[in-house]
Design an enzyme around this catalytic site. Structure first.
Site, mmCIF file in Angstrom:
data_model
loop_
_atom_site.group_PDB
_atom_site.id
_atom_site.type_symbol
_atom_site.label_atom_id
_atom_site.label_comp_id
_atom_site.label_asym_id
_atom_site.label_seq_id
_atom_site.Cartn_x
_atom_site.Cartn_y
_atom_site.Cartn_z
ATOM 1 N N LYS A 1 47.946 43.772 32.891
ATOM 2 C CA LYS A 1 48.758 42.747 33.572
ATOM 3 C C LYS A 1 49.835 42.234 32.624
ATOM 4 O O LYS A 1 50.992 42.059 33.008
ATOM 5 C CB LYS A 1 47.857 41.604 34.071
ATOM 6 C CG LYS A 1 47.030 42.029 35.269
ATOM 7 C CD LYS A 1 45.917 41.065 35.638
ATOM 8 C CE LYS A 1 45.060 41.687 36.734
ATOM 9 N NZ LYS A 1 43.896 40.862 37.113
ATOM 10 N N GLN B 1 41.024 35.658 35.199
ATOM 11 C CA GLN B 1 40.412 36.973 35.397
ATOM 12 C C GLN B 1 38.942 36.803 35.793
ATOM 13 O O GLN B 1 38.183 36.124 35.107
ATOM 14 C CB GLN B 1 40.545 37.794 34.094
ATOM 15 C CG GLN B 1 40.039 39.215 34.213
ATOM 16 C CD GLN B 1 40.846 40.060 35.201
ATOM 17 O OE1 GLN B 1 42.070 40.027 35.231
ATOM 18 N NE2 GLN B 1 40.155 40.811 36.037
ATOM 19 N N ASP C 1 46.981 35.156 42.633
ATOM 20 C CA ASP C 1 45.964 36.100 43.101
ATOM 21 C C ASP C 1 45.732 35.952 44.602
ATOM 22 O O ASP C 1 45.128 36.824 45.233
ATOM 23 C CB ASP C 1 44.624 35.845 42.380
ATOM 24 C CG ASP C 1 44.376 36.850 41.269
ATOM 25 O OD1 ASP C 1 44.957 37.951 41.316
ATOM 26 O OD2 ASP C 1 43.593 36.527 40.346
#
Ligand code: NDP
Length: 277
Positions: free
Chosen positions: A50, A94, A117
């Site tokens: 990422k 995460q 997200d």
């Protein structure tokens, strides 16, 4: 047709790179904060990828690598600090988190307008009532794969196998938004093959290697395989038995190189979107 996720994801990243450069000229910088708690190996690889994608596109990234011993309170306090920072557009925590931390509480703590997200209940709700917001990256990537491969969705019979909050459910909502007729299957679905055989577009996100064989697929269907596993020879494979299904399908995503690369591309799209708002 083999749907080339690597190529489509590269296309999207290059478009975003141009857009970020143009935004910079107008004085707008985009910054993603990435938080990892603990040292899960797979998570470290995802986080590194990422950050690499951010660097390629020109998005600034802030990295927080916290020890496994981090308390929920400490994590929530960092999120609250990042929520308040005007120079941070996106916040990504995460997953999975260590067992001692309540994932739902963490997701809810992220400001919905920084939830790149697309997991916050406000963004999930927006998707379901047809409002603009952040959408979970993997299913958003599937829609891009279909559109950019010239596959029409409107009016099609779409069957989604899997109903997880991050893939199956948002996938169904997105296909519905594109005016498909959508059926969602799960572990309690009876006569699964009869249902999946109705699909013009079959999206599989079960988490079981090579589960979908040719008996589940209608001749000429488009097959999208979200699954990702390592087989006994340590090779990557999906939820679909590619060798069996490819000859029956009119279009199919391979694993690797199908849906996988799209997830990061769509995360980058969500970050850039945060700069456009
Ligand atoms: P989950 O385990 O959260 O969900 C699996 C879903 O499949 C559940 O809804 C479950 O039903 C359903 N299911 C399980 N067994 C069967 C069965 N025999 N018949 C019908 N349905 C079944 O998985 P995720 O959605 O998180 O992930 C799915 C796959 O996609 C995994 O392989 C994962 O690694 C991969 N993935 C890939 C990503 C990428 O970037 N390419 C991103 C995210 C995931 P029930 O609800 O009834 O239990």
């Amino acid at each position: 047709m083999i749907i080339d996720g690597k190529k489509i994801s590269a296309e999207i990243k290059n478009e975003l790179k141009e857009e970020v450069a143009a935004l910079k000229e107008k004085g707008v910088r985009i910054c993603l904060a990435v938080i990892q708690v603990g040292e899960d190996k797979a998570s470290s690889v995802y986080v590194a990828n990422k950050k690499k994608a951010c660097a390629y596109i020109g998005i600034d990234s802030l990295s927080y690598e916290l020890p496994t011993s981090t308390t929920q309170e400490e994590l929530l306090s960092l999120i609250s600090e990042l929520n308040a920072r005007a120079d941070v557009n996106g916040i990504l925590v995460q997953l999975p988190l260590p067992k001692s931390i309540d994932e739902d509480a963490v997701i809810r703590a992220i400001a919905p307008e920084k939830d790149v997200d697309g997991f916050h209940p406000v963004n999930v709700g927006r998707l379901n009532i047809g409002q603009d917001g952040y959408v979970s990256c993997t299913p958003a990537g599937v829609i891009q794969l279909l559109k950019r491969s010239g596959i029409e969705i409107e009016g099609k019979e779409c069957v989604v196998v899997g109903r997880s909050n991050i893939v199956g459910k948002p996938m169904a909502a997105l296909l519905l938004r594109e005016n498909a007729t959508v059926t969602v299957c799960h572990s309690r679905t009876k006569r699964l093959a009869e249902v999946t055989k109705r699909a013009d577009i079959l999206v599989v996100a079960i988490g079981k290697p090579l589960f979908i064989t040719k008996e589940y697929v209608k001749e000429g269907a488009v097959v999208i395989d979200v699954g990702i596993h390592r087989d006994e020879n340590n090779r990557l494979c999906g939820d679909v038995d590619y060798e069996q299904v490819a000859p029956v399908a009119s279009a199919i995503t391979p694993v690797p190189g199908g849906v996988g690369p799209m997830t990061i591309a769509m995360l980058m799209e969500n970050c850039v979107k945060s700069g456009r708002l």
